[in-house]
Design an enzyme around this catalytic site. Structure first.
Site, short mmCIF file in Angstrom:
data_model
loop_
_atom_site.label_atom_id
_atom_site.label_comp_id
_atom_site.label_asym_id
_atom_site.label_seq_id
_atom_site.Cartn_x
_atom_site.Cartn_y
_atom_site.Cartn_z
N ASP A 204 3.65 -16.06 1.42
CA ASP A 204 4.80 -16.00 0.53
C ASP A 204 4.68 -14.77 -0.37
O ASP A 204 3.61 -14.46 -0.89
CB ASP A 204 4.88 -17.29 -0.32
CG ASP A 204 6.25 -17.46 -0.96
OD1 ASP A 204 6.98 -18.39 -0.56
OD2 ASP A 204 6.59 -16.66 -1.87
N HIS B 27 16.68 -20.87 6.19
CA HIS B 27 16.00 -20.90 7.49
C HIS B 27 14.84 -21.85 7.27
O HIS B 27 14.00 -21.61 6.38
CB HIS B 27 15.53 -19.49 7.87
CG HIS B 27 14.85 -19.38 9.20
ND1 HIS B 27 15.21 -18.47 10.17
CD2 HIS B 27 13.78 -20.04 9.71
CE1 HIS B 27 14.41 -18.58 11.23
NE2 HIS B 27 13.52 -19.54 10.96
N CYS C 209 14.65 -14.57 9.78
CA CYS C 209 14.84 -14.06 11.15
C CYS C 209 14.43 -12.59 11.21
O CYS C 209 13.84 -12.15 12.20
CB CYS C 209 16.28 -14.25 11.59
SG CYS C 209 16.68 -15.95 12.09
N CYS D 181 19.33 -13.75 9.12
CA CYS D 181 18.81 -14.16 7.81
C CYS D 181 17.48 -13.46 7.56
O CYS D 181 16.87 -12.88 8.45
CB CYS D 181 18.69 -15.68 7.72
SG CYS D 181 17.11 -16.38 8.26
N GLY E 142 16.54 -26.71 -4.59
CA GLY E 142 16.30 -25.30 -4.89
C GLY E 142 16.00 -24.45 -3.67
O GLY E 142 15.33 -23.42 -3.78
N HIS F 162 11.71 -23.83 6.58
CA HIS F 162 10.36 -23.36 6.33
C HIS F 162 9.57 -24.43 5.61
O HIS F 162 10.12 -25.19 4.81
CB HIS F 162 10.35 -22.05 5.54
CG HIS F 162 11.12 -22.09 4.25
ND1 HIS F 162 12.49 -21.98 4.20
CD2 HIS F 162 10.71 -22.24 2.98
CE1 HIS F 162 12.89 -22.04 2.94
NE2 HIS F 162 11.84 -22.22 2.17
N ASN G 52 11.86 -27.47 0.90
CA ASN G 52 13.03 -27.67 0.04
C ASN G 52 14.27 -27.68 0.91
O ASN G 52 14.46 -26.78 1.74
CB ASN G 52 13.11 -26.55 -1.00
CG ASN G 52 11.93 -26.58 -1.96
OD1 ASN G 52 11.56 -27.65 -2.45
ND2 ASN G 52 11.33 -25.44 -2.21
P1 5GP Z 1 12.57 -21.94 -0.89
O1 5GP Z 1 12.85 -21.72 -2.36
O2 5GP Z 1 13.79 -21.66 -0.05
O3 5GP Z 1 11.91 -23.23 -0.58
O4 5GP Z 1 11.46 -20.85 -0.54
C1 5GP Z 1 11.71 -19.56 -0.15
C2 5GP Z 1 10.42 -18.82 -0.30
O5 5GP Z 1 10.51 -17.60 0.40
C3 5GP Z 1 10.06 -18.47 -1.75
O6 5GP Z 1 8.80 -19.04 -2.08
C4 5GP Z 1 10.03 -16.94 -1.76
O7 5GP Z 1 9.00 -16.42 -2.58
C5 5GP Z 1 9.81 -16.61 -0.30
N1 5GP Z 1 10.39 -15.34 0.11
C6 5GP Z 1 11.67 -14.92 -0.12
N2 5GP Z 1 11.86 -13.70 0.41
C7 5GP Z 1 10.69 -13.35 0.99
C8 5GP Z 1 10.26 -12.18 1.72
O8 5GP Z 1 11.00 -11.22 1.92
N3 5GP Z 1 8.98 -12.17 2.16
C9 5GP Z 1 8.12 -13.20 1.94
N4 5GP Z 1 6.86 -13.08 2.42
N5 5GP Z 1 8.48 -14.32 1.27
C10 5GP Z 1 9.74 -14.39 0.80
ZN ZN Z 2 16.96 -17.29 10.23
#
Ligand code: 5GP
Ligand code: ZN
Length: 111
Positions: A28, A95, A5, A2, A90, A97, A84
């Site tokens: 982020d 993975h 990862c 992912c 959303g 976080h 989340n």
């Molecule tokens: P979720 O919406 O799953 O709670 O949050 C995923 C977060 O990962 C989002 O805030 C998005 O901006 C961040 N994100 C997604 N892809 C990447 C990436 O390649 N690098 C970084 N630094 N953040 C990422």
């Molecule tokens: Zn992962």
């Protein structure tokens, strides 16, 4: 692997904030606040829904790391920790976080 990862493995670049044997934290890519950091277990756990007696130790450790990062980042006026879980929340990266959001007064809406 992912996307998180791959970030942990260094295959995708990130701005690292913290790393130890079991936890990784990075900024982020699309910050929603002046400070927006993601704290993740190095082990691939899909979401909060997959936390159990076998892996909850790393989650406890993540919260120690969160407190340490918040001090380092100067978030003494406060911050929010968000995870989340699943479609209705959303979750876009499957993975586990924890978002650390701070550096400004945050809106109160929770839903
Ligand atoms: P979720 O919406 O799953 O709670 O949050 C995923 C977060 O990962 C989002 O805030 C998005 O901006 C961040 N994100 C997604 N892809 C990447 C990436 O390649 N690098 C970084 N630094 N953040 C990422
Ligand atoms: Zn992962």
């Amino acid at each position: 692997m992912c996307i998180f990862c791959k970030i942990i493995a260094g295959e995708i670049p990130s701005t690292k904030v913290y790393e130890d044997d079991t936890v990784f934290a990075f900024r982020d890519i699309n910050p929603q606040a002046p400070t927006h950091i993601l704290v993740v277990p190095k082990a691939h756990i899909p979401s909060v829904a997959a936390i159990d007696g076998e892996n909850s130790g790393v989650v406890a450790h993540i919260f120690e790391v969160i407190a340490q990062i918040a001090r380092q980042e100067g978030l003494e006026k406060g911050y929010r920790v968000v995870s989340n879980c699943g479609e209705d929340a959303g979750q876009t990266v499957h993975h586990l976080h924890f978002h650390i959001l701070g550096g400004k007064p945050l809106a109160l809406e929770m839903a």
